[in-house]
Write a protein that holds these residues in place. Structure first.
Motif, PDB file in Angstrom:
ATOM      1  N   GLU A  12       0.827  -1.198   0.000  1.00 10.87           N
ATOM      2  CA  GLU A  12       0.000   0.000   0.000  1.00 10.87           C
ATOM      3  C   GLU A  12       0.866   1.253   0.000  1.00 10.87           C
ATOM      4  O   GLU A  12       2.052   1.209   0.327  1.00 10.87           O
ATOM      5  CB  GLU A  12      -0.953   0.021   1.201  1.00 10.87           C
ATOM      6  CG  GLU A  12      -0.292   0.238   2.545  1.00 10.87           C
ATOM      7  CD  GLU A  12       0.255  -1.035   3.172  1.00 10.87           C
ATOM      8  OE1 GLU A  12       1.253  -0.928   3.901  1.00 10.87           O
ATOM      9  OE2 GLU A  12      -0.278  -2.125   2.940  1.00 10.87           O
ATOM     10  N   PHE A  26      -5.290   6.900  -1.188  1.00  9.02           N
ATOM     11  CA  PHE A  26      -4.788   5.623  -0.692  1.00  9.02           C
ATOM     12  C   PHE A  26      -4.707   4.665  -1.874  1.00  9.02           C
ATOM     13  O   PHE A  26      -5.645   4.565  -2.665  1.00  9.02           O
ATOM     14  CB  PHE A  26      -5.716   5.053   0.388  1.00  9.02           C
ATOM     15  CG  PHE A  26      -5.293   3.695   0.852  1.00  9.02           C
ATOM     16  CD1 PHE A  26      -4.156   3.539   1.624  1.00  9.02           C
ATOM     17  CD2 PHE A  26      -6.020   2.569   0.504  1.00  9.02           C
ATOM     18  CE1 PHE A  26      -3.746   2.276   2.043  1.00  9.02           C
ATOM     19  CE2 PHE A  26      -5.624   1.309   0.918  1.00  9.02           C
ATOM     20  CZ  PHE A  26      -4.480   1.161   1.694  1.00  9.02           C
ATOM     21  N   LEU A  28      -3.752   0.650  -2.991  1.00  4.10           N
ATOM     22  CA  LEU A  28      -3.431  -0.725  -2.649  1.00  4.10           C
ATOM     23  C   LEU A  28      -3.082  -1.401  -3.972  1.00  4.10           C
ATOM     24  O   LEU A  28      -3.873  -1.374  -4.918  1.00  4.10           O
ATOM     25  CB  LEU A  28      -4.614  -1.428  -1.975  1.00  4.10           C
ATOM     26  CG  LEU A  28      -4.293  -2.781  -1.360  1.00  4.10           C
ATOM     27  CD1 LEU A  28      -3.286  -2.626  -0.213  1.00  4.10           C
ATOM     28  CD2 LEU A  28      -5.550  -3.444  -0.844  1.00  4.10           C
ATOM     29  N   TYR A 129      -9.156   0.458   3.698  1.00  4.13           N
ATOM     30  CA  TYR A 129      -8.253  -0.670   3.468  1.00  4.13           C
ATOM     31  C   TYR A 129      -9.060  -1.942   3.223  1.00  4.13           C
ATOM     32  O   TYR A 129      -8.763  -2.720   2.315  1.00  4.13           O
ATOM     33  CB  TYR A 129      -7.318  -0.853   4.663  1.00  4.13           C
ATOM     34  CG  TYR A 129      -6.117  -1.717   4.360  1.00  4.13           C
ATOM     35  CD1 TYR A 129      -4.874  -1.151   4.154  1.00  4.13           C
ATOM     36  CD2 TYR A 129      -6.220  -3.100   4.272  1.00  4.13           C
ATOM     37  CE1 TYR A 129      -3.768  -1.937   3.868  1.00  4.13           C
ATOM     38  CE2 TYR A 129      -5.130  -3.892   3.990  1.00  4.13           C
ATOM     39  CZ  TYR A 129      -3.906  -3.297   3.796  1.00  4.13           C
ATOM     40  OH  TYR A 129      -2.817  -4.083   3.501  1.00  4.13           O
ATOM     41  N   SER A 132     -10.669  -1.845  -0.251  1.00  5.51           N
ATOM     42  CA  SER A 132      -9.613  -1.953  -1.269  1.00  5.51           C
ATOM     43  C   SER A 132      -9.111  -3.391  -1.341  1.00  5.51           C
ATOM     44  O   SER A 132      -8.939  -3.937  -2.440  1.00  5.51           O
ATOM     45  CB  SER A 132      -8.456  -1.007  -0.938  1.00  5.51           C
ATOM     46  OG  SER A 132      -8.877   0.326  -0.948  1.00  5.51           O
ATOM     47  N   SER A 157       1.541  -5.776   5.342  1.00  7.29           N
ATOM     48  CA  SER A 157       0.722  -4.599   5.637  1.00  7.29           C
ATOM     49  C   SER A 157       1.257  -3.888   6.875  1.00  7.29           C
ATOM     50  O   SER A 157       1.951  -4.464   7.698  1.00  7.29           O
ATOM     51  CB  SER A 157      -0.745  -4.991   5.812  1.00  7.29           C
ATOM     52  OG  SER A 157      -0.853  -5.994   6.757  1.00  7.29           O
TER      53      SER A 157
END
Length: 177
Positions: A12, A26, A28, A129, A132, A157
């Motif tokens: 990420e 953001f 991913l 998150y 995603s 992560s």
């Protein structure tokens, strides 16, 4: 892609937390590679680590080589690194999925619905998150089905997002979700 087991690597960029206004976006990213190519790709990254004196046992980020003041490469070396990495990526039999979330737009779209059930407090900071990761797992499953094969997931992560990643993985297996 060769019809063998596929590996999904997840990373990420940015922070998925709604409360962190430093990063509006953001990302991913999922990179799918055939297991048979893993040793070749791993060897290339070992070469890069040795060439630029990075620890062999730790993953590296281009930030270390292109932006971090203590380890930033000079202009010529930086360009050489980017050119080498670009050429390598162009020749690899990989598939890349990029899941982008503009947190401001996402928050506007879901705020009304969430307010009906829950609020955007700290317990929901992993929702970006989670969604995603859910989308990325959907894309990976579609790829596995397309090539009629199995796969593995490798993720490093951060910010305690392991739980959100695992939740998304478990939810995608639930036909009621």
């Amino acid at each position: 892609m060769i019809n063998n087991k596929l590996l999904l690597f997840i990373d990420e960029s940015g922070k998925p937390d709604f409360n962190d206004s430093t990063y509006r976006h953001f990302l991913l990213v999922g990179v799918i590679i055939p297991e048979s190519e893993f040793s070749i790709i791993s060897g290339y990254f070992s070469y890069i680590k040795r060439k630029y004196s990075l620890p062999l046992e730790k993953p590296f980020h281009t930030y270390q080589l292109l932006e971090e003041p203590s380890s930033k490469l000079g202009t010529a070396d930086g360009k050489s690194f980017v050119r080498s990495m670009s050429e390598f990526i162009e020749t690899c039999p990989i598939k890349i999925f990029l899941i982008h979330t503009d947190k401001v737009k996402f928050q506007r779209k879901i705020k009304a619905e969430l307010i009906k059930t829950v609020t955007l407090r700290s317990e929901n900071k992993g929702i970006v998150y989670f969604f995603s990761a859910y989308k990325l797992f959907q894309l990976f499953i579609d790829t596995l089905k397309k090539f009629n094969t199995s796969g593995s997931v490798c993720a490093d992560s951060r910010y305690n997002q392991d739980r959100d990643l695992l939740d998304a993985f478990l939810k995608i297996r639930d036909p009621q979700f």
